[in-house]
Design a protein around this motif. Sequence first.
Motif, PDB file in Angstrom:
ATOM      1  N   ASN A 104       0.817  -1.209   0.000  1.00  0.00           N
ATOM      2  CA  ASN A 104       0.000   0.000   0.000  1.00  0.00           C
ATOM      3  C   ASN A 104       0.849   1.256   0.000  1.00  0.00           C
ATOM      4  O   ASN A 104       0.359   2.345   0.324  1.00  0.00           O
ATOM      5  CB  ASN A 104      -0.931   0.009   1.220  1.00  0.00           C
ATOM      6  N   VAL A 153      -3.945   3.134 -12.721  1.00  0.00           N
ATOM      7  CA  VAL A 153      -5.250   3.179 -12.056  1.00  0.00           C
ATOM      8  C   VAL A 153      -6.296   2.396 -12.846  1.00  0.00           C
ATOM      9  O   VAL A 153      -7.030   1.570 -12.288  1.00  0.00           O
ATOM     10  CB  VAL A 153      -5.690   4.643 -11.859  1.00  0.00           C
ATOM     11  N   HIS A 180      -4.986   1.936  -6.479  1.00  0.00           N
ATOM     12  CA  HIS A 180      -5.873   2.951  -5.928  1.00  0.00           C
ATOM     13  C   HIS A 180      -5.321   4.340  -6.229  1.00  0.00           C
ATOM     14  O   HIS A 180      -4.114   4.587  -6.167  1.00  0.00           O
ATOM     15  CB  HIS A 180      -6.025   2.769  -4.413  1.00  0.00           C
ATOM     16  N   GLU A 181      -6.227   5.234  -6.574  1.00  0.00           N
ATOM     17  CA  GLU A 181      -5.815   6.577  -6.982  1.00  0.00           C
ATOM     18  C   GLU A 181      -5.101   7.330  -5.872  1.00  0.00           C
ATOM     19  O   GLU A 181      -4.253   8.194  -6.139  1.00  0.00           O
ATOM     20  CB  GLU A 181      -7.059   7.352  -7.448  1.00  0.00           C
ATOM     21  N   SER A 182      -5.426   7.012  -4.621  1.00  0.00           N
ATOM     22  CA  SER A 182      -4.802   7.726  -3.504  1.00  0.00           C
ATOM     23  C   SER A 182      -3.310   7.427  -3.371  1.00  0.00           C
ATOM     24  O   SER A 182      -2.578   8.178  -2.724  1.00  0.00           O
ATOM     25  CB  SER A 182      -5.512   7.376  -2.202  1.00  0.00           C
TER      26      SER A 182
END
Length: 610
Positions: free
Chosen positions: A355, A371, A377-379
Amino acid sequence: MLSFLYNRLAKLGGENLRLDAMRMLDGGEQLLESILNVDMNGVTGRVKFLPPDDTLIHPAYEVINVIGTGHQRIGYWSNQSGLSIDPPETLYRKPGNQSSSDQHLGPVIWPGKTTQKPRGWVFPNNGRHLAIGVPNRVSYREFIGQVPGTDTYSGYCIDVFTAAVSQLPYAVPYKLVPFGDGVDNPSLTELVRLMSAGVYDGIVGDVAIITNRTKMADFTQPYIESGLVVVAPVMTRSSNAWAFMRPFSPGMWAVTGIFFLVVGAVIWILEHRLNDDFRGPPRRQVVTILWFSFSTLFFAHRENTVSTLGRVVLIIWLFVVLIINSSYTASLTSILTVQQLSSPIKGIETLRTSNDPIGYQQGSFARNYLVEELGFHESRMVPLKGPEECERALKAGPHKGGVAAVVDEQSYLELFLSTRCDFSIVGPEFTRNGWGFAFPKDSPLAVDLSTAILKLSENGDLQRIHDKWLMSSACSSQTTTFQVDRLHLSSFWGLFLICGLACLLALFLYFLKIVRKFSRHQQADVSHAAAASSSSAALSLSSASVRLQTFLSFVDEKEEEVVSRSRRQSLDRASNRNDCEAVDGETQDSKSGRRVEFSTNKDIANENGI
């Protein structure tokens, strides 16, 4: 002839032609004959017609090149030689030659005052130049960037485009129009969209050829390969006391050790009944198996193999050992002599399972690909403006506000790594892309420039432009490699499969041979027991447990002993048969004697009158 012409005009005509004013001439044939009999020198040369086809003698024409309001002669044509730069008068003295290789003209000046053959169309010379959009980059200006204080652009992409345009057989008037504010790197996908909307007539720059862009524009042949790769911090890995274990993976070590023991056991089974080196007390036999197995690693085994199956298995196993030994030596040499780089990130798959934040170059298509295509995940996406910001983010790391790795196109990152030796590309290239010049759909420039780029590649100009802008490197002198991969079982499973099949086949054939010999031996024992009139012994041989013990004892017994015992039993059976035959002979003799004695006594009684 003239009467025919008159009739045709009358039908087409109309009364306005005043055909009644025309006089009829019936001497058409005489007129034709007079023309065919002409023999004179005119402006174009001699005029004479030759029978039987009434063809003009030595016909010849000048071929002229019209240039503006003037012209120039570039050759001749005649039915003797076709096109030629020599006067026809000189050619008619020679044999006729219609070969296409000998037909040529002088140089032609085409419209635009060029000697190159036109394509049949040119860009209109109406004062309008092609508007070629160029990204106004703020980083990696070696590829494309504005020259400070001027309106011109320079870089690798500009030089490739200029060289390609010079290869075209026609002139292409153009002007470079910047796209971007000069503060952030512009979006190249947006630039392609604007071109498809008619804002620009083409795009020159570091434009990657990807699917959604090809739907809006036509691209030229890629002039540089540049797929997405991962860059992460690396550290030097030093050797330690257990470095000798690193060439093989744990699975490879385990399978290799198991096969050493298996092959030793197979050889022992195949040689036990024939070879004294593989016999003796159980403890000695276990030691022999272990010693023989691992001594084959150095080809130092002292025990000889005498069975055919054993020799076949041993030859195959020694070949496998040779390959494994050579591979281990090469891998260990590389580990101990070449400086190794290691990183906790092995590639894009490592980033998928974590992550940690991931950096990408601002304006690059890498963000949308990660993405939308790979499901990140874009975050986790962190935009980075330039190489300096990438370096700071990688050094800070994911736990101090930085990133774990940077995903970008390989061309950018190779330039980034040329002066930064603390980072390296990890894992393989996971997309295959290239850079090309973009033009509107169905533009002929896309095809022609692709041909020009291929010419540049073939003559070496493309490589020279690459070396001019992109070859500087401060890390090229380091002899390093990124953590040599261990040798895994997948690289050797074919060898182990062959060896395992050879062992199974040898054991199968050996088992069939032993069973056949045991059956013969068992039959001999039963017949021997029957010959000895021992019914209890014969019954005991038919018991399953006894048969199993007998089979195991037979397998453990040396071959020579079994053969000698079989011979003794054969001799015993032969001796028993002889004894039986002798006893039967004596019995028959005694019976015959009694019969003779009885008949004699009877005769005596008859003689005496009894």
